[in-house]
Design a protein around this motif. Sequence first.
Motif, mmCIF file in Angstrom:
data_model
loop_
_atom_site.group_PDB
_atom_site.id
_atom_site.type_symbol
_atom_site.label_atom_id
_atom_site.label_comp_id
_atom_site.label_asym_id
_atom_site.label_seq_id
_atom_site.Cartn_x
_atom_site.Cartn_y
_atom_site.Cartn_z
ATOM 1 N N THR A 479 0.823 -1.203 0.000
ATOM 2 C CA THR A 479 0.000 0.000 0.000
ATOM 3 C C THR A 479 0.857 1.253 0.000
ATOM 4 O O THR A 479 0.564 2.225 -0.717
ATOM 5 C CB THR A 479 -0.938 -0.009 1.227
ATOM 6 N N LEU A 483 0.806 4.139 -2.763
ATOM 7 C CA LEU A 483 0.546 5.528 -2.406
ATOM 8 C C LEU A 483 1.635 6.455 -2.946
ATOM 9 O O LEU A 483 1.350 7.548 -3.467
ATOM 10 C CB LEU A 483 0.454 5.676 -0.886
ATOM 11 N N GLN A 484 2.878 6.021 -2.855
ATOM 12 C CA GLN A 484 3.985 6.889 -3.245
ATOM 13 C C GLN A 484 4.183 6.947 -4.762
ATOM 14 O O GLN A 484 4.509 8.000 -5.307
ATOM 15 C CB GLN A 484 5.278 6.412 -2.577
ATOM 16 N N VAL A 489 1.221 10.225 -2.718
ATOM 17 C CA VAL A 489 1.270 10.410 -1.265
ATOM 18 C C VAL A 489 2.676 10.016 -0.822
ATOM 19 O O VAL A 489 2.939 8.895 -0.363
ATOM 20 C CB VAL A 489 0.202 9.573 -0.547
ATOM 21 N N SER A 492 4.253 8.901 3.238
ATOM 22 C CA SER A 492 3.648 7.691 3.804
ATOM 23 C C SER A 492 4.749 6.720 4.164
ATOM 24 O O SER A 492 5.805 6.681 3.499
ATOM 25 C CB SER A 492 2.683 7.048 2.806
ATOM 26 N N LEU A 520 -7.197 11.222 1.489
ATOM 27 C CA LEU A 520 -6.774 9.820 1.459
ATOM 28 C C LEU A 520 -7.977 8.900 1.253
ATOM 29 O O LEU A 520 -7.876 7.893 0.539
ATOM 30 C CB LEU A 520 -6.056 9.464 2.765
ATOM 31 N N MET A 524 -8.277 6.221 -1.835
ATOM 32 C CA MET A 524 -8.321 4.787 -1.563
ATOM 33 C C MET A 524 -9.728 4.190 -1.645
ATOM 34 O O MET A 524 -9.885 2.976 -1.577
ATOM 35 C CB MET A 524 -7.740 4.504 -0.170
#
Length: 583
Positions: A479, A483-484, A489, A492, A520, A524
């Motif tokens: 995850t 995210l990155q 994001v 994280s 977020l 997600m």
Amino acid sequence: MDAQGRGRADNIDPADQWVLNPDTGEYELRLTPSAPQSAVPGPRRPSAGRAGGNASGESQAAPARQKTREAAPAETVPAPRRRRAAPPDEPPPGRRGRRPEKKSKTKKVLMWTGGTMALVLVGATTAGYLFLKHLEGNVTTTDVGGAAKNGFSKDEAFNILIIGTDKRTGKGNGGYGDKGSVGHADTNVLLHVSKDRTNATALSIPRDLIVDIPDCPTKQPDGSTKVIPGTSGQRFNTSLGQDGRDPGCTMRTVKEVTGVQPDHFMMADFNAVKTLTTAVGGVDVCLKHAVNDDKSHLNLRAGKSTIEGEDALAFVRTRHAWGNQGDLDRIKVQQQFLSSLMRKMASGDTLTDPTKLYDLADAATKALTVDTGIGKVSALKDVALELKKVPTKNITFLTVPVRDNPAEKVRATVVVDPNLAPPVFDAIANDVSFTEVKKKQKADKSAAAARLKGTQSEASEVRVRVFNGGAAAGAAGETVTWLQTSVGVLKSENAANAPKEIAKTTLEYAPDQAPQARKLAALMGLSGAALKPGKSFTNSQGLPTMTLTLGKDFKGAGVPLTPPTKAPEVSGKSTADKVECAS
């Protein structure tokens, strides 16, 4: 004549000694002063001409009643002392003058609904609660370890796996099933009861469904635990009995197939159908065509009939008389039968007859095997009282969507339909009704939805640490990578495993982090219910951060977690309030 005038404790009508307390909804024992009373209420004496046996002419309930009378010796209860000049005692309720009306009160406490045979068993148990203290020893329990919960919660949705086994045990079972069977899972229903008790879903699982059976820890007679290795490509019914598998193995297999975790199990064998249908005086069934099956010995005319005992068992066991003579057609007939049995159980003729209630309680408790989490009278009573809140019109019967096994030239087994089944499983897992239910808007739902409304931060400003709280191994790391690299994001980090597992994914944040939380959630696909206003924590750099804990519901990085709001349409579904004719 009142109890004192009779002079014998065993002539007292137990229905008159137990009075409904309208404040608690429970029956309470009201003893007549100075009269000998039984410590445990006993049944009425049946009339000489009463029919209580099965099709073979043998009575199964009468011996149990005789045993009850012998096992409960009378005790003398002293009359309460009265102060001088005190007025005479009021006569006990229901004993002098005109008898109070019992029917409406009885219905208030005993009316219940359910979706399967085991629901009927539990309902019968609660209906006979006057006698349960005496009958508690009838229930058999099996310790399935971590496969079942330790107790029953009245404030949550719950899932009970109903298992009908083909094991040939007990009087009168010699002519059914495989003579050498170790007790396979012949009939299987996953019952889901909604959190708000507005609806329930009874999902039938075909015994010939090809599944992967996981490793199964089982309790041994000496108290040790043995792990039975899992196998792939097996019939579902072998999840019980085969290689020593217990009902916990069947529960784990259901989780493997559907993603829905059963909380408890209830299991019964062939005798349950015979004894329960006899106890209620027969079940009404309807046939579109006459049946004369030499394999099951079922012989019924077209139209409506009332069946019990051996005939009832033949009705639910035969498959050569229905449709394409397969298990899927038999499942549909079984669902129709169970709906009818459930309606009969809830009828006034059953609920207002003390002798019939006793027979039902005795038959039900003797028929059941349950996990230790619901093996006590109090737990069984709680289960049944929650079930009775569900209207029959909102109890849906359906079968796992399947297709023929592509690996077979001759059709014998089925596999889960990869397109139609997952939405059904998701609806059950997320407590979504398959019937139209008018629900009151609750404050907590409104508050959850409101958490998603408002401004959102930029993805680059979102700071979050990610825990794995029950998702697949490596989920937290995957995850963070997603995210990155996929949604920007960058702030994280992987916090590894959470202190404990959780069922639902959560995102905890401080009030000033709400814009970050909304962003977020949007990235997600988190619902408002997943957002938990609380406090912030510090990350590895000492900066305030939100906490995302991936629960057992987590399906993978980038896969939305927003639950469905409407159940899919499923062919062949029915509801418990409708009368249908087998064909």
